[in-house]
Design an enzyme around this catalytic site. Structure first.
Site, short mmCIF file in Angstrom:
data_model
loop_
_atom_site.label_atom_id
_atom_site.label_comp_id
_atom_site.label_asym_id
_atom_site.label_seq_id
_atom_site.Cartn_x
_atom_site.Cartn_y
_atom_site.Cartn_z
N PHE A 148 -56.08 39.67 -40.82
CA PHE A 148 -55.89 39.06 -42.14
C PHE A 148 -55.57 40.08 -43.21
O PHE A 148 -55.00 39.73 -44.25
CB PHE A 148 -57.16 38.27 -42.55
CG PHE A 148 -58.26 39.14 -43.09
CD1 PHE A 148 -58.28 39.53 -44.42
CD2 PHE A 148 -59.26 39.63 -42.26
CE1 PHE A 148 -59.28 40.36 -44.92
CE2 PHE A 148 -60.27 40.45 -42.75
CZ PHE A 148 -60.27 40.82 -44.08
N LYS A 172 -48.56 35.82 -33.53
CA LYS A 172 -49.74 34.97 -33.82
C LYS A 172 -50.47 35.65 -34.97
O LYS A 172 -51.25 36.56 -34.77
CB LYS A 172 -50.63 34.88 -32.58
CG LYS A 172 -51.49 33.63 -32.48
CD LYS A 172 -52.41 33.40 -33.66
CE LYS A 172 -53.63 34.28 -33.67
NZ LYS A 172 -54.44 34.14 -34.92
N GLU A 175 -55.15 33.45 -39.00
CA GLU A 175 -55.23 32.07 -39.47
C GLU A 175 -55.84 31.99 -40.87
O GLU A 175 -55.88 30.93 -41.48
CB GLU A 175 -56.03 31.21 -38.48
CG GLU A 175 -57.49 31.60 -38.29
CD GLU A 175 -57.73 32.75 -37.31
OE1 GLU A 175 -56.87 33.66 -37.21
OE2 GLU A 175 -58.79 32.77 -36.65
N ARG A 176 -56.32 33.14 -41.40
CA ARG A 176 -57.00 33.09 -42.70
C ARG A 176 -56.05 33.20 -43.88
O ARG A 176 -56.37 32.76 -44.98
CB ARG A 176 -58.07 34.18 -42.76
CG ARG A 176 -59.23 33.81 -41.83
CD ARG A 176 -60.35 34.78 -41.95
NE ARG A 176 -60.36 35.67 -40.81
CZ ARG A 176 -61.20 36.68 -40.67
NH1 ARG A 176 -62.09 36.93 -41.59
NH2 ARG A 176 -61.16 37.44 -39.60
N SER A 225 -60.17 43.67 -35.16
CA SER A 225 -61.48 44.32 -35.02
C SER A 225 -61.66 44.85 -33.59
O SER A 225 -61.01 44.37 -32.65
CB SER A 225 -62.58 43.32 -35.36
OG SER A 225 -62.50 42.22 -34.48
N CYS A 280 -58.27 49.13 -42.79
CA CYS A 280 -58.81 49.89 -41.65
C CYS A 280 -58.79 51.38 -41.94
O CYS A 280 -59.41 52.15 -41.22
CB CYS A 280 -58.03 49.59 -40.39
SG CYS A 280 -56.37 50.24 -40.47
N GLU A 382 -68.74 48.90 -38.92
CA GLU A 382 -67.71 48.81 -39.96
C GLU A 382 -68.14 47.73 -40.97
O GLU A 382 -68.39 46.59 -40.58
CB GLU A 382 -66.38 48.41 -39.31
CG GLU A 382 -65.23 48.32 -40.28
CD GLU A 382 -63.93 47.87 -39.61
OE1 GLU A 382 -63.97 47.00 -38.72
OE2 GLU A 382 -62.87 48.40 -39.97
P1 NAD Z 1 -60.13 39.94 -36.08
O1 NAD Z 1 -60.33 40.80 -34.88
O2 NAD Z 1 -61.18 38.95 -36.42
O3 NAD Z 1 -58.77 39.07 -35.90
C1 NAD Z 1 -57.55 39.67 -35.55
C2 NAD Z 1 -56.71 38.65 -34.79
O4 NAD Z 1 -57.41 38.29 -33.59
C3 NAD Z 1 -56.47 37.35 -35.56
O5 NAD Z 1 -55.13 36.95 -35.36
C4 NAD Z 1 -57.45 36.38 -34.94
O6 NAD Z 1 -56.98 35.04 -34.96
C5 NAD Z 1 -57.57 36.87 -33.51
N1 NAD Z 1 -58.89 36.60 -32.93
C6 NAD Z 1 -60.09 36.60 -33.59
N2 NAD Z 1 -61.08 36.30 -32.74
C7 NAD Z 1 -60.52 36.11 -31.53
C8 NAD Z 1 -61.04 35.78 -30.23
N3 NAD Z 1 -62.35 35.60 -30.03
N4 NAD Z 1 -60.18 35.67 -29.21
C9 NAD Z 1 -58.87 35.86 -29.39
N5 NAD Z 1 -58.31 36.17 -30.59
C10 NAD Z 1 -59.13 36.29 -31.64
O7 NAD Z 1 -59.81 40.91 -37.30
P2 NAD Z 1 -59.67 40.54 -38.84
O8 NAD Z 1 -61.00 40.19 -39.39
O9 NAD Z 1 -58.55 39.59 -39.05
O10 NAD Z 1 -59.18 41.94 -39.44
C11 NAD Z 1 -60.06 42.96 -39.82
C12 NAD Z 1 -60.24 43.98 -38.72
O11 NAD Z 1 -58.99 44.52 -38.35
C13 NAD Z 1 -61.09 45.16 -39.16
O12 NAD Z 1 -61.94 45.52 -38.10
C14 NAD Z 1 -60.05 46.25 -39.39
O13 NAD Z 1 -60.53 47.58 -39.26
C15 NAD Z 1 -59.07 45.94 -38.34
N6 NAD Z 1 -57.76 46.51 -38.65
C16 NAD Z 1 -57.37 47.58 -37.92
C17 NAD Z 1 -56.15 48.17 -38.20
C18 NAD Z 1 -55.69 49.35 -37.41
O14 NAD Z 1 -54.55 49.69 -37.53
N7 NAD Z 1 -56.53 49.99 -36.61
C19 NAD Z 1 -55.34 47.66 -39.23
C20 NAD Z 1 -55.77 46.55 -39.93
C21 NAD Z 1 -57.00 45.97 -39.63
#
Ligand code: NAD
Length: 498
Positions: A148, A172, A175-176, A225, A280, A382
């Site tokens: 998101f 994909k 969704e937020r 994450s 991140c 985090e």
């Molecule tokens: P998230 O992991 O909750 O979601 C990321 C994606 O995964 C979304 O599209 C979500 O729909 C999907 N997802 C969530 N739960 C799932 C599940 N159980 N099974 C399958 N798919 C699932 O992350 P977020 O809250 O949207 O974003 C924040 C996180 O992203 C933080 O931890 C941040 O550090 C990380 N991030 C990392 C980078 C990097 O380059 N390393 C960059 C941006 C964000």
């Protein structure tokens, strides 16, 4: 209420058997809904991408790149609309959204160089009359799953490069905050992209699991994450797919006794609290070397933080906005409480944020916590909020040991005037992206982005040169056109150049 749907085979689609609320986080109210794609809808998108692939892989790279040139222009022309869509659903302030968009556009600009990047390698006369070359072919249908916090930039890390390399793509998004992501995908079609080359399916685990297991998907890029990144990597690779899965972070800044404190304070403010710490690469831990610099840092930060302005995205005088959801706000508040309960000192407490006109918004004000130690939950995990923690250590080596022992290794920075110390730090620190007096060392589009340790699962980093390698497969061809009047006999030993 508006339902944000999908983009499949160039058409907007609303498969809304299941939906989820999308919030305006500054107001704390649901403003839209997003459709959550079923397995059948995702399979339809994959079929559309597969059908588009043969013609797209045979389209000359220069023609593919021209579409990206037009896409870049459309992104620039529609910048205000894109930034407003980001702000409404993510909450980041318009100036911050503009920075996100610009960083995304730079990836489109890099992708415009695909004809050059895909040239391959050629060797003449590897044997008598024999020439050999390596070319970089597209993989087929590939997928991207994005978080998101950068609804425009992170998708632009992925699909422009994948597409100019000749692949078809299923995205994909989170969704937020789905609207800006969907809007720019439509702009790419306006730029001339043939239907089916890029498809966007909004959704949750059902959509993701379909992408991870469908044999027609050749590769998966993920950003999000760490627990989900690990799940994505394990599942995708178990199904024979190439995968790069970028995860979470805990980015430390070492503040050396000789650091320029004016520079430290101003850059830490932006790097810790910009985008409400929902980056991140946010700097969430300052490691002060010696009590003298720690005390000075706390005093200066406390004073500077009193001037920060927090509020809704459309007032450009605000420094940062709300958190993404009420649940996430509760989680951030919980980390502050846990640090306090475990013995840290909350010097500036942002838990009681009250923003006039946005009383129900998901706000946490900038928070500063001193005397944090490595056993504390708030140090180990985090937080992803506007919280800066200060850890006090005696030596630079102690600071480096602390960083090297942490499970994450995304970004880090050292503030010093000592070149030898900085060089030792960059040489020995176990982190993928390193800043020297630079708080957010996010690599430019012509380098590649990626952390170490549990911040990245996979071998290749995102975008830049690693992006070209990730979205292509090397093929090496060795060729001879024998002369009609020279015939060699059968050769049973291994061919060599002896
Ligand atoms: P998230 O992991 O909750 O979601 C990321 C994606 O995964 C979304 O599209 C979500 O729909 C999907 N997802 C969530 N739960 C799932 C599940 N159980 N099974 C399958 N798919 C699932 O992350 P977020 O809250 O949207 O974003 C924040 C996180 O992203 C933080 O931890 C941040 O550090 C990380 N991030 C990392 C980078 C990097 O380059 N390393 C960059 C941006 C964000």
């Amino acid at each position: 209420m508006t339902v944000v749907g999908h983009l499949i085979n160039g058409q907007r689609r609303e498969d809304s058997s299941r939906t989820q609320d999308v919030f305006n986080p500054a107001k704390g109210v649901a403003s839209k809904q997003v459709a959550l794609a079923s397995k059948a809808t995702v399979e339809e998108a994959i079929a559309a991408a597969q059908a588009a692939f043969p013609a797209w892989r045979d389209t000359p790279p220069m023609k593919r790149a021209r579409i990206m040139f037009r896409f870049k222009e459309l992104l620039e022309q529609n910048a205000d609309r894109i930034c407003a869509l980001i702000g409404e659903e993510h909450g980041k302030i318009l100036h911050d959204a503009a920075g996100e968009l610009q960083r995304g556009i730079e990836n489109v600009e890099y992708a415009c160089g695909a004809p050059e990047l895909l040239k391959g390698e050629y060797s003449k006369n590897v044997g008598p009359g024999i020439d050999s070359w390596s070319e970089f072919q597209p993989l087929g249908v590939v997928a991207g799953i994005t978080p998101f916090n950068f609804p425009v930039m992170v998708p632009l890390w992925m699909y422009p490069m994948a597409i100019v390399c000749g692949n078809c793509f299923i995205l994909k998004p989170s969704e937020r905050d789905p609207s800006s992501t969907l809007f720019i995908a439509e702009l790419l079609h306006e730029a001339g992209l043939p239907s089916g080359v890029l498809n966007v399916v909004n959704g949750d685990k059902e959509a993701v699991d379909t992408l991870l297991t469908d044999p027609r998907i050749q590769a998966v890029s993920f950003v999000g994450s760490t627990p989900i990144a690990e799940y994505i990597y394990k599942t995708a690779t178990a199904h024979g797919k190439r995968c790069q899965a970028l995860g979470g972070a805990k980015n430390h800044a070492i503040v050396m006794p000789d650091a320029d404190l004016d520079n430290v304070v101003s850059s830490l403010l932006g790097a810790a609290f910009g985008s409400s710490g929902e980056r991140c690469m946010a700097l969430s831990v300052a490691v002060a070397v010696g009590d003298e610099i720690a005390d000075a840092l706390i005093a200066r930060m406390t004073e500077a933080m009193s001037k920060l302005k927090v509020g809704a995205y459309d007032d450009k005088s605000n420094d940062f906005g709300p958190l993404i959801t009420r649940q996430h706000k509760d989680k951030v508040v919980g980390y502050i409480a846990s640090a306090e309960a475990q013995g840290a000192t909350v010097v500036v407490d942002g838990r009681q944020a009250r923003i006039a006109g946005c009383e129900e918004g998901f706000f946490v004000d900038a928070t500063l916590i001193d005397r944090v130690t490595p056993e504390m939950t708030s140090y180990q995990e985090e937080i992803f909020g506007p919280v800066l923690q200060v850890v006090r250590v005696a030596t630079m080596q102690d600071a480096m040991d602390l960083i090297n022992a942490h499970e994450y290794g995304n970004g880090t920075c050292i503030y010093t005037r000592d070149g030898e110390a900085a060089r030792y730090f960059s040489d020995h620190i176990q982190v993928g992206m390193v800043g020297i007096n630079i708080p957010l060392p996010v690599p430019v589009a012509y380098h590649s982005f990626g952390g170490w340790k549990r911040s990245l699962f996979g071998d290749l980093h995102a975008y830049g040169p690693d992006g070209v390698r990730f979205y292509t497969r090397r093929k090496t061809i060795t060729q001879r056109w024998p002369s009609a009047n020279v015939r060699e006999g059968a050769e049973f030993s291994m061919p060599t150049m002896k």
